[in-house]
Design a protein around this motif. Structure first.
Motif, mmCIF file in Angstrom:
data_model
loop_
_atom_site.group_PDB
_atom_site.id
_atom_site.type_symbol
_atom_site.label_atom_id
_atom_site.label_comp_id
_atom_site.label_asym_id
_atom_site.label_seq_id
_atom_site.Cartn_x
_atom_site.Cartn_y
_atom_site.Cartn_z
ATOM 1 N N GLU A 232 84.649 -51.443 54.513
ATOM 2 C CA GLU A 232 83.368 -51.033 55.082
ATOM 3 C C GLU A 232 82.215 -51.562 54.240
ATOM 4 N N CYS A 233 82.402 -51.573 52.914
ATOM 5 C CA CYS A 233 81.366 -52.099 52.033
ATOM 6 C C CYS A 233 81.167 -53.588 52.253
ATOM 7 N N LEU A 234 82.254 -54.336 52.509
ATOM 8 C CA LEU A 234 82.112 -55.769 52.772
ATOM 9 C C LEU A 234 81.341 -56.006 54.066
ATOM 10 N N ASN A 235 81.576 -55.192 55.091
ATOM 11 C CA ASN A 235 80.794 -55.312 56.322
ATOM 12 C C ASN A 235 79.317 -55.060 56.048
ATOM 13 N N PHE A 236 79.024 -54.039 55.231
ATOM 14 C CA PHE A 236 77.647 -53.778 54.837
ATOM 15 C C PHE A 236 77.089 -54.931 54.016
ATOM 16 N N ALA A 237 77.919 -55.495 53.132
ATOM 17 C CA ALA A 237 77.478 -56.611 52.295
ATOM 18 C C ALA A 237 77.035 -57.804 53.145
ATOM 19 N N LEU A 238 77.745 -58.067 54.224
ATOM 20 C CA LEU A 238 77.351 -59.162 55.111
ATOM 21 C C LEU A 238 75.996 -58.878 55.751
ATOM 22 N N ASP A 239 75.761 -57.625 56.173
ATOM 23 C CA ASP A 239 74.442 -57.254 56.695
ATOM 24 C C ASP A 239 73.372 -57.452 55.625
ATOM 25 N N TRP A 240 73.688 -56.997 54.425
ATOM 26 C CA TRP A 240 72.724 -57.059 53.312
ATOM 27 C C TRP A 240 72.408 -58.505 52.944
ATOM 28 N N VAL A 241 73.437 -59.367 52.926
ATOM 29 C CA VAL A 241 73.227 -60.780 52.629
ATOM 30 C C VAL A 241 72.384 -61.439 53.717
ATOM 31 N N GLU A 242 72.641 -61.085 54.962
ATOM 32 C CA GLU A 242 71.833 -61.627 56.062
ATOM 33 C C GLU A 242 70.369 -61.221 55.900
ATOM 34 N N LEU A 243 70.123 -59.966 55.566
ATOM 35 C CA LEU A 243 68.754 -59.488 55.351
ATOM 36 C C LEU A 243 68.130 -60.163 54.135
ATOM 37 N N LEU A 244 68.893 -60.303 53.057
ATOM 38 C CA LEU A 244 68.390 -60.893 51.821
ATOM 39 C C LEU A 244 68.024 -62.361 51.987
ATOM 40 N N THR A 245 68.864 -63.119 52.706
ATOM 41 C CA THR A 245 68.690 -64.574 52.765
ATOM 42 C C THR A 245 67.865 -65.032 53.957
ATOM 43 N N LEU A 246 67.912 -64.270 55.058
ATOM 44 C CA LEU A 246 67.224 -64.701 56.279
ATOM 45 C C LEU A 246 66.017 -63.831 56.625
ATOM 46 N N GLY A 247 65.881 -62.701 55.929
ATOM 47 C CA GLY A 247 64.713 -61.860 56.131
ATOM 48 C C GLY A 247 64.837 -60.831 57.225
ATOM 49 N N SER A 248 65.933 -60.865 57.985
ATOM 50 C CA SER A 248 66.138 -59.878 59.044
ATOM 51 C C SER A 248 67.620 -59.765 59.342
ATOM 52 N N CYS A 249 67.987 -58.587 59.875
ATOM 53 C CA CYS A 249 69.374 -58.354 60.282
ATOM 54 C C CYS A 249 69.352 -57.297 61.373
ATOM 55 N N GLU A 250 70.008 -57.592 62.468
ATOM 56 C CA GLU A 250 70.022 -56.652 63.598
ATOM 57 C C GLU A 250 70.674 -55.343 63.226
ATOM 58 N N ASN A 251 71.665 -55.386 62.324
ATOM 59 C CA ASN A 251 72.423 -54.192 61.973
ATOM 60 C C ASN A 251 71.875 -53.417 60.789
ATOM 61 N N LEU A 252 70.834 -53.959 60.144
ATOM 62 C CA LEU A 252 70.330 -53.332 58.923
ATOM 63 C C LEU A 252 68.827 -53.538 58.817
ATOM 64 N N GLN A 253 68.120 -52.417 58.723
ATOM 65 C CA GLN A 253 66.658 -52.477 58.674
ATOM 66 C C GLN A 253 66.132 -51.786 57.417
ATOM 67 N N PRO A 254 65.070 -52.338 56.809
ATOM 68 C CA PRO A 254 64.417 -51.616 55.703
ATOM 69 C C PRO A 254 63.772 -50.322 56.220
ATOM 70 N N LYS A 255 63.686 -49.341 55.342
ATOM 71 C CA LYS A 255 62.997 -48.109 55.718
ATOM 72 C C LYS A 255 61.508 -48.368 55.882
ATOM 73 N N LYS A 256 60.931 -47.736 56.870
ATOM 74 C CA LYS A 256 59.492 -47.916 57.125
ATOM 75 C C LYS A 256 58.687 -46.924 56.295
#
Length: 256
Positions: A232-256
């Protein structure tokens, strides 16, 4: 030429296995060439490969990477890639092969599971994964003389490849999008991506120590799953890497 380009060029030189078509193959100790394919390999390890291998061996990520992995970067975009280190002998043997067969068979890498097929996947313009299969029939292999018939779909299911391909395709899709967007990882982001994807046990500690969830919109239920289950952490890591490198991720959003 990158490892990915070399692999694609190699696969393109092989006969393609069209959907629904079958091939005959079996591998077992009774086949004369048993173990002959387990050496002199350029075997790339995906993040899921590394997770399964080191957990099966009972190693933490630091020990497994130090003992068994050579690290490189993808040309152009600089994402981390891992290769299994062969033994320093005349056969360049796989470190896990024994006379009786594979000692880590239950957790063997995805590339070993896919053989004797070669699988090429790419992300289409619509974001969907497009896959092709090729027959890798090496001269020494006697497995093709066996009677068992398979389609590519049957072989992948029999070899337990669903999770392997799912995680690998996600990572490939992130790198494809990064390449199209002109992203190049600096050293800091390279290290962060390597930590998240290839050192999941240490990434869990990082999440806790750096209070990562305080900055992201992640449900309490998912937080607990991430901290208690490395897959489960690896699945989250992929979301986090997508957000970190591309600036957005459909599955993971920064808190507003």
């Amino acid at each position: 030429m990158s490892d990915h380009d070399q692999t694609q060029e190699f696969l393109n030189s092989l006969p393609e296995l069209e959907p629904g078509k079958t091939f005959g193959f079996a591998c077992h100790p009774g086949v004369r060439c048993f173990n002959a394919c387990c050496g002199d390999l350029n075997l790339m390890l995906t993040p899921y490969d590394v997770l399964r291998l080191r957990k099966g061996l009972g190693h933490d990520s630091r020990k497994f990477i130090h003992n068994h992995v050579d690290i490189s970067r993808t040309p152009g975009i600089g994402f981390p890639m891992c290769r299994l280190r062969m033994l320093d002998n005349s056969k360049r043997s796989c470190p896990f092969v024994r006379d009786e067969g594979c000692s880590i068979y239950e957790n063997r890498p995805g590339a070993c599971r896919t053989y004797p097929l070669g699988r090429a996947s790419r992300m289409g313009e619509d974001g969907q994964t497009i896959e092709q299969f090729f027959i890798v029939q090496e001269p020494h292999c006697r497995g093709f003389e066996e009677d068992k018939e398979w389609t590519s779909e049957e072989w992948l299911k029999d070899q337990g490849l669903e999770q392997y391909n799912e995680v690998n395709d996600r990572y490939m899709a992130i790198m494809t999008r990064a390449r199209r967007a002109g992203v190049v990882l600096d050293e800091r982001k390279l290290n962060m991506v390597f930590l998240a994807l290839y050192q999941v046990d240490n990434f869990i500690k990082f999440i806790t120590d750096m209070n990562v969830f305080s900055r992201l919109d992640v449900s309490e239920e998912r937080q607990q799953a991430i901290l208690n289950d490395e897959e489960e952490c690896l699945n989250f890591a992929l979301d986090w890497v997508e957000l970190l490198t591309l600036g957005s991720c459909e599955n993971l959003q920064p808190k507003k």
